[in-house]
Design a protein around this motif. Sequence first.
Motif, mmCIF file in Angstrom:
data_model
loop_
_atom_site.group_PDB
_atom_site.id
_atom_site.type_symbol
_atom_site.label_atom_id
_atom_site.label_comp_id
_atom_site.label_asym_id
_atom_site.label_seq_id
_atom_site.Cartn_x
_atom_site.Cartn_y
_atom_site.Cartn_z
ATOM 1 N N ILE A 178 -27.502 42.545 -109.712
ATOM 2 C CA ILE A 178 -28.014 41.581 -110.697
ATOM 3 C C ILE A 178 -27.069 40.393 -110.816
ATOM 4 O O ILE A 178 -27.510 39.243 -110.851
ATOM 5 C CB ILE A 178 -28.217 42.263 -112.067
ATOM 6 C CG1 ILE A 178 -29.393 43.230 -112.016
ATOM 7 C CG2 ILE A 178 -28.432 41.227 -113.167
ATOM 8 C CD1 ILE A 178 -29.541 44.098 -113.252
ATOM 9 N N SER A 179 -25.775 40.674 -110.842
ATOM 10 C CA SER A 179 -24.778 39.613 -110.965
ATOM 11 C C SER A 179 -24.825 38.666 -109.763
ATOM 12 O O SER A 179 -24.759 37.449 -109.920
ATOM 13 C CB SER A 179 -23.385 40.229 -111.101
ATOM 14 O OG SER A 179 -22.400 39.239 -111.145
ATOM 15 N N ALA B 28 -20.166 44.028 -114.944
ATOM 16 C CA ALA B 28 -21.380 44.302 -114.175
ATOM 17 C C ALA B 28 -21.672 45.794 -114.117
ATOM 18 O O ALA B 28 -22.826 46.222 -114.247
ATOM 19 C CB ALA B 28 -21.240 43.733 -112.761
ATOM 20 N N ARG C 264 -27.350 38.351 -107.497
ATOM 21 C CA ARG C 264 -28.691 37.802 -107.221
ATOM 22 C C ARG C 264 -29.120 36.767 -108.262
ATOM 23 O O ARG C 264 -29.604 35.700 -107.906
ATOM 24 C CB ARG C 264 -29.691 38.954 -107.194
ATOM 25 C CG ARG C 264 -31.112 38.573 -107.026
ATOM 26 C CD ARG C 264 -31.421 38.356 -105.588
ATOM 27 N NE ARG C 264 -32.873 38.168 -105.470
ATOM 28 C CZ ARG C 264 -33.418 37.536 -104.495
ATOM 29 N NH1 ARG C 264 -32.677 37.056 -103.537
ATOM 30 N NH2 ARG C 264 -34.706 37.388 -104.456
ATOM 31 N N PHE C 265 -28.987 37.080 -109.524
ATOM 32 C CA PHE C 265 -29.545 36.227 -110.566
ATOM 33 C C PHE C 265 -28.517 35.346 -111.276
ATOM 34 O O PHE C 265 -28.866 34.292 -111.793
ATOM 35 C CB PHE C 265 -30.288 37.075 -111.607
ATOM 36 C CG PHE C 265 -31.453 37.823 -111.019
ATOM 37 C CD1 PHE C 265 -32.590 37.147 -110.592
ATOM 38 C CD2 PHE C 265 -31.407 39.193 -110.878
ATOM 39 C CE1 PHE C 265 -33.657 37.835 -110.042
ATOM 40 C CE2 PHE C 265 -32.477 39.882 -110.334
ATOM 41 C CZ PHE C 265 -33.600 39.197 -109.907
ATOM 42 N N LEU C 266 -27.277 35.782 -111.325
ATOM 43 C CA LEU C 266 -26.259 35.013 -112.026
ATOM 44 C C LEU C 266 -25.379 34.205 -111.075
ATOM 45 O O LEU C 266 -24.494 33.498 -111.510
ATOM 46 C CB LEU C 266 -25.378 35.940 -112.877
ATOM 47 C CG LEU C 266 -26.109 36.774 -113.919
ATOM 48 C CD1 LEU C 266 -25.141 37.696 -114.622
ATOM 49 C CD2 LEU C 266 -26.832 35.878 -114.908
ATOM 50 N N ASP C 267 -25.624 34.334 -109.777
ATOM 51 C CA ASP C 267 -24.863 33.633 -108.739
ATOM 52 C C ASP C 267 -23.365 33.889 -108.891
ATOM 53 O O ASP C 267 -22.549 32.998 -108.759
ATOM 54 C CB ASP C 267 -25.167 32.132 -108.757
ATOM 55 C CG ASP C 267 -24.757 31.462 -107.452
ATOM 56 O OD1 ASP C 267 -24.764 32.162 -106.427
ATOM 57 O OD2 ASP C 267 -24.423 30.264 -107.483
ATOM 58 N N ARG C 268 -23.039 35.124 -109.229
ATOM 59 C CA ARG C 268 -21.633 35.520 -109.427
ATOM 60 C C ARG C 268 -21.398 36.832 -108.685
ATOM 61 O O ARG C 268 -21.533 37.921 -109.259
ATOM 62 C CB ARG C 268 -21.363 35.702 -110.920
ATOM 63 C CG ARG C 268 -20.032 36.291 -111.267
ATOM 64 C CD ARG C 268 -19.046 35.187 -111.612
ATOM 65 N NE ARG C 268 -17.842 35.799 -112.184
ATOM 66 C CZ ARG C 268 -16.694 35.755 -111.570
ATOM 67 N NH1 ARG C 268 -16.572 35.150 -110.415
ATOM 68 N NH2 ARG C 268 -15.647 36.297 -112.128
ATOM 69 N N PRO D 15 -15.120 40.867 -114.423
ATOM 70 C CA PRO D 15 -16.547 40.772 -114.083
ATOM 71 C C PRO D 15 -17.085 42.016 -113.369
ATOM 72 O O PRO D 15 -18.248 42.388 -113.558
ATOM 73 C CB PRO D 15 -16.622 39.550 -113.165
ATOM 74 C CG PRO D 15 -15.470 38.705 -113.573
ATOM 75 C CD PRO D 15 -14.388 39.691 -113.931
#
Length: 88
Positions: free
Chosen positions: A46-47, A67, A49-53, A63
Amino acid sequence: MGIVSWIVLGLLAGAIAKILLPGRDPGGLIGTTLIGITGAFVGGWISARFLDRPVTKQFFDLPTWGAAIGGSLVLLIEYRLLFGNSRD
């Protein structure tokens, strides 16, 4: 991180998620570890793919822990929605 680090991270992330979201869930040390390890992978995905992190591969990275705990919380919420409190 090595496999032992993932297991330790999963165990701790699952335990923290259970503390943050109390109630009856799949229990025991093995259940907590599996939810935590799977949650770490889900949270990392999720981090990235969607948060660009993307999550780093360091064990003591905030982080990475965020996550892992967030992913574990997502899995615990999904479990409760799917199965409810079947252990009452």
